[in-house]
Motif scaffolding. Structure first.
Motif, PDB file in Angstrom:
ATOM      1  N   GLN A 158       0.517  -1.411   0.168  1.00  0.00           N
ATOM      2  CA  GLN A 158      -0.294  -0.294  -0.107  1.00  0.00           C
ATOM      3  C   GLN A 158       0.985   0.977  -0.084  1.00  0.00           C
ATOM      4  O   GLN A 158       0.212   1.758  -0.495  1.00  0.00           O
ATOM      5  CB  GLN A 158      -0.556  -0.321   0.972  1.00  0.00           C
ATOM      6  CG  GLN A 158      -1.806   1.047   1.297  1.00  0.00           C
ATOM      7  CD  GLN A 158      -2.937   1.538  -0.043  1.00  0.00           C
ATOM      8  OE1 GLN A 158      -3.359  -0.366  -0.104  1.00  0.00           O
ATOM      9  NE2 GLN A 158      -3.461   2.273  -0.763  1.00  0.00           N
ATOM     10  N   ALA A 159       1.625   1.316   1.080  1.00  0.00           N
ATOM     11  CA  ALA A 159       3.038   1.920   0.648  1.00  0.00           C
ATOM     12  C   ALA A 159       3.753   2.932  -0.666  1.00  0.00           C
ATOM     13  O   ALA A 159       3.576   3.935  -1.113  1.00  0.00           O
ATOM     14  CB  ALA A 159       3.721   2.436   2.427  1.00  0.00           C
ATOM     15  N   GLU A 160       3.534   1.464  -0.877  1.00  0.00           N
ATOM     16  CA  GLU A 160       4.178   1.556  -2.017  1.00  0.00           C
ATOM     17  C   GLU A 160       3.006   1.938  -3.634  1.00  0.00           C
ATOM     18  O   GLU A 160       4.133   3.403  -4.671  1.00  0.00           O
ATOM     19  CB  GLU A 160       5.497   0.222  -2.593  1.00  0.00           C
ATOM     20  CG  GLU A 160       5.833   0.298  -4.151  1.00  0.00           C
ATOM     21  CD  GLU A 160       6.630  -1.046  -4.383  1.00  0.00           C
ATOM     22  OE1 GLU A 160       6.412  -1.386  -5.593  1.00  0.00           O
ATOM     23  OE2 GLU A 160       7.447  -1.958  -3.675  1.00  0.00           O
ATOM     24  N   THR A 164       3.575   5.976  -6.180  1.00  0.00           N
ATOM     25  CA  THR A 164       3.729   6.055  -7.301  1.00  0.00           C
ATOM     26  C   THR A 164       2.048   6.725  -7.884  1.00  0.00           C
ATOM     27  O   THR A 164       2.404   6.521  -8.888  1.00  0.00           O
ATOM     28  CB  THR A 164       3.179   4.206  -7.798  1.00  0.00           C
ATOM     29  OG1 THR A 164       2.535   3.623  -7.409  1.00  0.00           O
ATOM     30  CG2 THR A 164       4.629   3.344  -7.862  1.00  0.00           C
ATOM     31  N   GLY A 165       1.548   7.167  -7.065  1.00  0.00           N
ATOM     32  CA  GLY A 165      -0.046   7.812  -7.447  1.00  0.00           C
ATOM     33  C   GLY A 165      -0.773   6.796  -8.212  1.00  0.00           C
ATOM     34  O   GLY A 165      -1.274   7.029  -9.478  1.00  0.00           O
ATOM     35  N   SER A 172      -3.360   2.900 -13.724  1.00  0.00           N
ATOM     36  CA  SER A 172      -2.766   2.151 -14.005  1.00  0.00           C
ATOM     37  C   SER A 172      -2.428   1.701 -14.911  1.00  0.00           C
ATOM     38  O   SER A 172      -1.400   0.416 -15.254  1.00  0.00           O
ATOM     39  CB  SER A 172      -3.974   0.837 -13.181  1.00  0.00           C
ATOM     40  OG  SER A 172      -4.953   1.060 -14.636  1.00  0.00           O
ATOM     41  N   GLY A 173      -2.717   2.438 -15.672  1.00  0.00           N
ATOM     42  CA  GLY A 173      -2.286   2.298 -17.304  1.00  0.00           C
ATOM     43  C   GLY A 173      -0.493   2.741 -17.319  1.00  0.00           C
ATOM     44  O   GLY A 173       0.008   2.087 -18.198  1.00  0.00           O
ATOM     45  N   GLU A 174       0.280   2.706 -16.323  1.00  0.00           N
ATOM     46  CA  GLU A 174       1.670   2.655 -16.104  1.00  0.00           C
ATOM     47  C   GLU A 174       1.955   1.399 -16.463  1.00  0.00           C
ATOM     48  O   GLU A 174       3.431   1.538 -16.302  1.00  0.00           O
ATOM     49  CB  GLU A 174       2.369   3.544 -14.658  1.00  0.00           C
ATOM     50  CG  GLU A 174       1.628   5.214 -14.316  1.00  0.00           C
ATOM     51  CD  GLU A 174       1.560   5.858 -14.164  1.00  0.00           C
ATOM     52  OE1 GLU A 174       2.620   5.190 -13.031  1.00  0.00           O
ATOM     53  OE2 GLU A 174       1.338   7.539 -13.736  1.00  0.00           O
ATOM     54  N   PHE A 175       1.104   0.871 -15.379  1.00  0.00           N
ATOM     55  CA  PHE A 175       1.630  -0.544 -15.785  1.00  0.00           C
ATOM     56  C   PHE A 175       1.552  -1.712 -16.356  1.00  0.00           C
ATOM     57  O   PHE A 175       1.119  -2.229 -15.858  1.00  0.00           O
ATOM     58  CB  PHE A 175       1.141  -1.232 -13.883  1.00  0.00           C
ATOM     59  CG  PHE A 175       1.859   0.283 -12.702  1.00  0.00           C
ATOM     60  CD1 PHE A 175       3.076  -0.545 -12.644  1.00  0.00           C
ATOM     61  CD2 PHE A 175       1.449   0.544 -12.332  1.00  0.00           C
ATOM     62  CE1 PHE A 175       3.788   0.085 -11.325  1.00  0.00           C
ATOM     63  CE2 PHE A 175       1.670   1.439 -11.466  1.00  0.00           C
ATOM     64  CZ  PHE A 175       3.057   0.818 -10.600  1.00  0.00           C
ATOM     65  N   GLY A 176       0.447  -1.203 -17.252  1.00  0.00           N
ATOM     66  CA  GLY A 176       0.074  -1.592 -18.500  1.00  0.00           C
ATOM     67  C   GLY A 176      -1.490  -2.306 -18.470  1.00  0.00           C
ATOM     68  O   GLY A 176      -2.059  -3.107 -19.244  1.00  0.00           O
ATOM     69  N   LEU A 181      -1.632  -4.226 -12.967  1.00  0.00           N
ATOM     70  CA  LEU A 181      -1.684  -3.022 -11.237  1.00  0.00           C
ATOM     71  C   LEU A 181      -1.510  -4.942 -10.711  1.00  0.00           C
ATOM     72  O   LEU A 181      -1.365  -4.262  -9.293  1.00  0.00           O
ATOM     73  CB  LEU A 181      -2.693  -2.377 -11.625  1.00  0.00           C
ATOM     74  CG  LEU A 181      -2.976  -1.988 -10.062  1.00  0.00           C
ATOM     75  CD1 LEU A 181      -1.639  -0.403  -9.944  1.00  0.00           C
ATOM     76  CD2 LEU A 181      -3.970  -0.443 -10.308  1.00  0.00           C
ATOM     77  N   PHE A 182      -2.511  -5.715 -10.306  1.00  0.00           N
ATOM     78  CA  PHE A 182      -2.896  -6.439  -9.818  1.00  0.00           C
ATOM     79  C   PHE A 182      -1.548  -7.259  -9.126  1.00  0.00           C
ATOM     80  O   PHE A 182      -1.590  -7.770  -8.285  1.00  0.00           O
ATOM     81  CB  PHE A 182      -3.759  -6.968  -9.804  1.00  0.00           C
ATOM     82  CG  PHE A 182      -4.298  -8.399  -8.775  1.00  0.00           C
ATOM     83  CD1 PHE A 182      -5.368  -7.906  -7.671  1.00  0.00           C
ATOM     84  CD2 PHE A 182      -3.813  -9.470  -9.878  1.00  0.00           C
ATOM     85  CE1 PHE A 182      -5.281  -9.455  -6.693  1.00  0.00           C
ATOM     86  CE2 PHE A 182      -4.385 -10.856  -8.367  1.00  0.00           C
ATOM     87  CZ  PHE A 182      -5.121 -10.554  -7.883  1.00  0.00           C
ATOM     88  N   ARG A 183      -1.355  -7.777 -10.489  1.00  0.00           N
ATOM     89  CA  ARG A 183      -0.036  -8.561 -10.156  1.00  0.00           C
ATOM     90  C   ARG A 183       0.992  -8.553  -9.571  1.00  0.00           C
ATOM     91  O   ARG A 183       1.705  -8.562  -8.226  1.00  0.00           O
ATOM     92  CB  ARG A 183       0.795  -9.093 -11.459  1.00  0.00           C
ATOM     93  CG  ARG A 183      -0.584  -9.842 -11.948  1.00  0.00           C
ATOM     94  CD  ARG A 183       0.309 -10.638 -13.375  1.00  0.00           C
ATOM     95  NE  ARG A 183      -0.844 -11.716 -14.115  1.00  0.00           N
ATOM     96  CZ  ARG A 183      -0.418 -11.647 -15.021  1.00  0.00           C
ATOM     97  NH1 ARG A 183      -0.478 -11.064 -16.140  1.00  0.00           N
ATOM     98  NH2 ARG A 183      -1.770 -12.500 -15.620  1.00  0.00           N
ATOM     99  N   ARG A 184       1.102  -6.352  -9.675  1.00  0.00           N
ATOM    100  CA  ARG A 184       2.449  -5.811  -8.557  1.00  0.00           C
ATOM    101  C   ARG A 184       1.444  -5.732  -7.321  1.00  0.00           C
ATOM    102  O   ARG A 184       2.623  -5.745  -6.143  1.00  0.00           O
ATOM    103  CB  ARG A 184       2.859  -4.649  -9.286  1.00  0.00           C
ATOM    104  CG  ARG A 184       4.372  -4.131  -8.350  1.00  0.00           C
ATOM    105  CD  ARG A 184       4.322  -3.051  -9.213  1.00  0.00           C
ATOM    106  NE  ARG A 184       5.180  -2.998 -10.638  1.00  0.00           N
ATOM    107  CZ  ARG A 184       6.071  -3.114 -11.247  1.00  0.00           C
ATOM    108  NH1 ARG A 184       7.631  -3.332  -9.649  1.00  0.00           N
ATOM    109  NH2 ARG A 184       7.095  -3.698 -12.042  1.00  0.00           N
ATOM    110  N   TYR A 185       0.730  -5.705  -6.791  1.00  0.00           N
ATOM    111  CA  TYR A 185       0.314  -4.717  -5.463  1.00  0.00           C
ATOM    112  C   TYR A 185      -1.369  -6.165  -5.124  1.00  0.00           C
ATOM    113  O   TYR A 185      -2.171  -5.203  -4.995  1.00  0.00           O
ATOM    114  CB  TYR A 185      -0.640  -3.424  -5.617  1.00  0.00           C
ATOM    115  CG  TYR A 185       0.986  -2.781  -6.092  1.00  0.00           C
ATOM    116  CD1 TYR A 185       2.050  -2.567  -5.128  1.00  0.00           C
ATOM    117  CD2 TYR A 185       1.033  -2.052  -6.988  1.00  0.00           C
ATOM    118  CE1 TYR A 185       2.843  -1.838  -5.254  1.00  0.00           C
ATOM    119  CE2 TYR A 185       2.089  -0.694  -7.798  1.00  0.00           C
ATOM    120  CZ  TYR A 185       2.917  -1.112  -7.156  1.00  0.00           C
ATOM    121  OH  TYR A 185       4.366  -0.382  -6.875  1.00  0.00           O
ATOM    122  N   PRO A 186      -1.043  -7.349  -5.441  1.00  0.00           N
ATOM    123  CA  PRO A 186      -2.156  -7.945  -5.553  1.00  0.00           C
ATOM    124  C   PRO A 186      -2.359  -8.179  -3.807  1.00  0.00           C
ATOM    125  O   PRO A 186      -3.662  -8.490  -4.268  1.00  0.00           O
ATOM    126  CB  PRO A 186      -1.528  -9.210  -5.772  1.00  0.00           C
ATOM    127  CG  PRO A 186       0.011  -9.635  -4.951  1.00  0.00           C
ATOM    128  CD  PRO A 186       0.031  -7.947  -5.726  1.00  0.00           C
TER     129      PRO A 186
END
Length: 776
Positions: A158-160, A164-165, A172-176, A181-186
């Protein structure tokens, strides 16, 4: 013979016990069948010898004991894990984090989650011949932990995410996209909610399989009670659209039916929701389909165009294929019967689609003497014995999706065909990214290896990609069915697929036999490549999740009874197992759907095709046998020899299996394999090539061709007006007849020969005159 030998050995063991002799016979049989159990069988013998040296004194045993002692361990184990997918082995990184309690190392775990999303982060397990993507391995490990142990990881993520905003929907577009986005912050609320919204849109768009997988991800990771309730309700909706009653019942099994869940802008109890959704499902106790008696079938003769369903000019290293009047000859080898290319037949909206590798024809279901329309492809030659498998393209709505267009012996494009007129609606031939080919030995090409599969509003198929004259691997391609545009591609195998370097694919002399379609199941695609690898891919974005390598087998057998073709079958999903019958492997094996690890293997059955799953059994057949295998263990339940040989594709209706033979049709009981009844074809002037039972009608394909002028309707071709003959060729042309000759050459006689009219052919030293009309 393998199955018969196995039965005899088991009977001997019951009578005399499992002594060293019986153990050796069992081990030798496993060795001959290329079974993975071979090593354990020989190890059992060696352990007994070590414990009791008197076993060596048995007169039957000495030479066999020498064979057991000389056995090389590992010879028939699954091949090493696939290491040719351009990945970095992250096993040491994973092992360093896996054994740490998650609450003590949240930062290290999050760092490894981020690294796992980079391309090629896989872990190889040589013991199971499987390579797994690091991310699902970590995710399954974390899901097995207690919820309170994951609280520190949730805080770190959550902090990370806040830094990133990307907490809002736009970020979410920044992560594809929401999936990445879910895979990076599940374990964050924002990642879960964006995946939830994505799944809702997929469900509204009719892509229930893709939505179902995302709803399960949200439900398994979310801690917010309201979000979990929403995910569960949507999960029930998606499962209801799958029309799978067993899975629907399982989804409500552990649910408090009096608990309230979001429903139609308000709330309802789980009981009410279940009752409403249940109305759209098949009946709980669906009555068993009555298998028709052979005599009750409405027989209809299908006349296909006068065109060989696959070219007959297969060249061997020691000579050309020839027919001597009783059998096909391949140099010094021979076969009793030519392996006729299977003819796919399927009913659709009152019509019958008949297809083979170079022919597609549409008939009225009640009039199969002549097609409404047909599309055919001509071949120049086919150097090698390459078989593209059964052509059974999907018919969806008013479109047929098929591989089409040929370069010698290999299909080169994918196309959508109008089912009523045969008109091409789109083709990859116009897509430069599919077949950009400036020259014959340069450019980028894609070659489809199987029929497209339609699922969740998308098309999936395997294609080999070449750059210049070099293979760039086999890719799973996801396409838009409306336009043919590619949505994503995924590399699933990079094995060498040719024996001649610097030659294009149409000249490959490869042992693999391609042609099996992929299987799409609830947001996942399973691929049997025909190149030694079975793989699983996330259907949402094309992420490779695991790959399993199996030992490949050369199919060219020797002897007059050799059958070099195995048609195989697409992967079959049964619970948490996927059953595989690749065309380049002798045997059947089952893999765990989550990990790709081997569950069981049956090497005593070399299937030519699959009938399907019935009452916990897998029904398969080879060229002379029908076999029932237990789904849980792979053990043989029963087998039924068919001495005259299996013709076409065996099929099941209700509790009966219908098996065609050159002589007639046989109906077997699917539970026991007992023959119930037989019926002769009753043909004296025709040879039956294939059959299909569709809607209580028996469609039979014979060697009698449809008349060239027998089209029921040719809407787009208008007859020339009177007096319009001006000597110019009018298109489209339609062949009236075809005459095959060995090494034909046109012969122009000199004027003094006095030979006028017709065409003269010089064929193997014989001169003959061919009449152009009405027939040769």
């Amino acid at each position: 013979r393998f199955l018969e030998a196995k039965v005899e050995i088991e009977a001997m063991e019951k009578a005399t016990g499992r002594d060293v002799w019986a153990q050796f016979l069992d081990a030798a049989l496993c060795y001959q069948a290329d079974s993975y159990e071979t090593e354990s069988r020989f190890a059992e013998i060696l352990s007994k010898i070590s414990a009791d040296w008197s076993a060596m004194n048995d007169r039957r045993n000495p030479k066999y004991m020498e064979s057991a002692l000389a056995y090389r361990p590992g010879r028939l184990l699954p091949s090493d894990a696939p290491r040719n997918l351009s990945f970095k082995d992250f096993s040491p990184n994973w092992e360093a984090v896996r054994d740490l309690p998650p609450e003590t190392a949240p930062s290290q775990i999050q760092a490894l989650i981020g690294e796992s999303l980079e391309q090629g982060r896989f872990i190889a397990d040589d013991n199971t011949a499987a390579t797994a993507w690091l991310w699902p391995l970590m995710d399954r490990h974390l899901l097995s932990q207690k919820p309170e142990a994951l609280l520190p990881l949730r805080r770190v993520q959550q902090a990370e995410l806040q830094k990133t905003g990307a907490g809002g929907s736009a970020g979410s577009g920044e992560f594809g996209g929401p999936i990445t986005l879910f895979r990076r912050y599940p374990w964050t609320d924002a990642g879960q909610r964006q995946l939830m919204e994505y799944a809702r849109q997929e469900l509204l768009n009719g892509r229930a399989g893709l939505a179902l997988r995302s709803f399960r991800d949200v439900l398994s990771h979310a801690s917010d009670p309201a979000l979990r309730s929403q995910a569960r309700t949507c999960l029930w909706l998606a499962i209801a659209q799958q029309d799978n009653r067993d899975e629907f019942d399982a989804a409500f099994r552990d649910v408090n039916l009096e608990e309230r869940y979001p429903w139609m802008g308000g709330t309802e109890t789980a009981r009410v929701i279940r009752d409403r959704l249940e109305k759209s499902l098949p009946a709980a106790a669906t009555p068993e389909v009555t298998a028709p008696r052979l005599g009750d079938l409405d027989r209809r003769l299908v006349k296909i165009p006068a065109l060989a369903p696959w070219p007959l000019s297969w060249q061997q290293s020691d000579g050309w294929q020839q027919y001597d009047g009783s059998r096909w000859l391949f140099g010094d080898a021979s076969m009793k019967s030519f392996p006729f290319a299977r003819v796919g037949m399927q009913l659709h909206d009152g019509g019958l689609l008949v297809s083979s590798p170079n022919m597609m024809a549409w008939y009225r279901a009640d009039h199969t003497e002549a097609p409404v329309w047909q599309r055919t492809a001509r071949f120049t030659f086919s150097h090698f014995r390459r078989h593209p498998g059964i052509y059974r393209p999907p018919v969806i709505g008013d479109r047929i999706y098929t591989r089409w267009g040929y370069s010698d012996s290999l299909s080169s494009d994918v196309a959508a065909i109008d089912v009523r007129t045969g008109r091409q609606m789109w083709s990859t031939a116009q897509d430069n990214s599919w077949r950009s080919q400036p020259g014959r030995f340069s450019g980028v090409r894609h070659w489809p290896l199987n029929d497209p599969v339609y699922a969740d509003g998308r098309l999936y198929l395997l294609a080999v990609r070449t750059v210049g004259s070099q293979t760039d691997g086999i890719h799973l391609v996801c396409m838009d069915p409306d336009t043919g545009a590619r949505i994503w591609t995924c590399l699933v195998a990079r094995d060498k697929m040719q024996s001649w370097d610097r030659w294009p694919p149409e000249y490959w002399h490869d042992l693999a036999l391609y042609g099996n379609a992929v299987t799409s199941h609830q947001g996942t695609v399973y691929c049997a490549t025909g190149a030694g690898i079975v793989s699983r891919v996330d259907a949402r974005d094309g992420s490779l999740e695991w790959a399993h390598r199996y030992p490949r087998t050369k199919y060219s057998k020797e002897g007059p009874d050799a059958h070099p073709i195995s048609w195989g079958a697409r992967p079959l999903v049964a619970g948490n197992r996927v059953i595989c019958m690749p065309r380049d492997h002798n045997g059947v094996f089952a893999l765990d759907t989550d990990t790709g690890r081997l569950v069981w293997q049956n090497a005593f059955v070399h299937p030519a095709g699959a009938v399907g799953i019935f009452e916990g059994a897998l029904l398969v057949y080879d060229h002379r046998t029908v076999v029932s295998l237990d789904l849980a263990t792979g053990a043989t339940r029963w087998f039924r020899p068919v001495e005259e040989g299996v013709l076409g594709d065996a099929q099941r209706i209700g509790s009966s299996i219908y098996v065609g033979t050159p002589r007639g049709l046989c109906r077997l009981d699917a539970r026991s394999g007992v023959a119930i009844e037989r019926m002769a074809w009753g043909e004296k002037e025709r040879q039956i090539l294939d059959f299909a039972i569709l809607d209580k009608a028996l469609y039979v394909v014979s060697d009698e061709a449809a008349p060239a002028d027998g089209f029921e309707a040719v809407a787009s071709v208008k007859p020339p007006a009177a007096g319009a003959a001006d000597g110019k060729i009018r298109f489209p042309l339609r062949r009236a007849w075809r005459l095959a000759r060995a090494n034909p050459q046109l012969y122009v006689p000199p004027p003094e020969a006095g030979l006028d009219g017709g065409v003269f052919l010089l064929s193997d030293g014989v001169l003959e005159r061919i009449r152009l009309s009405p027939a040769p």
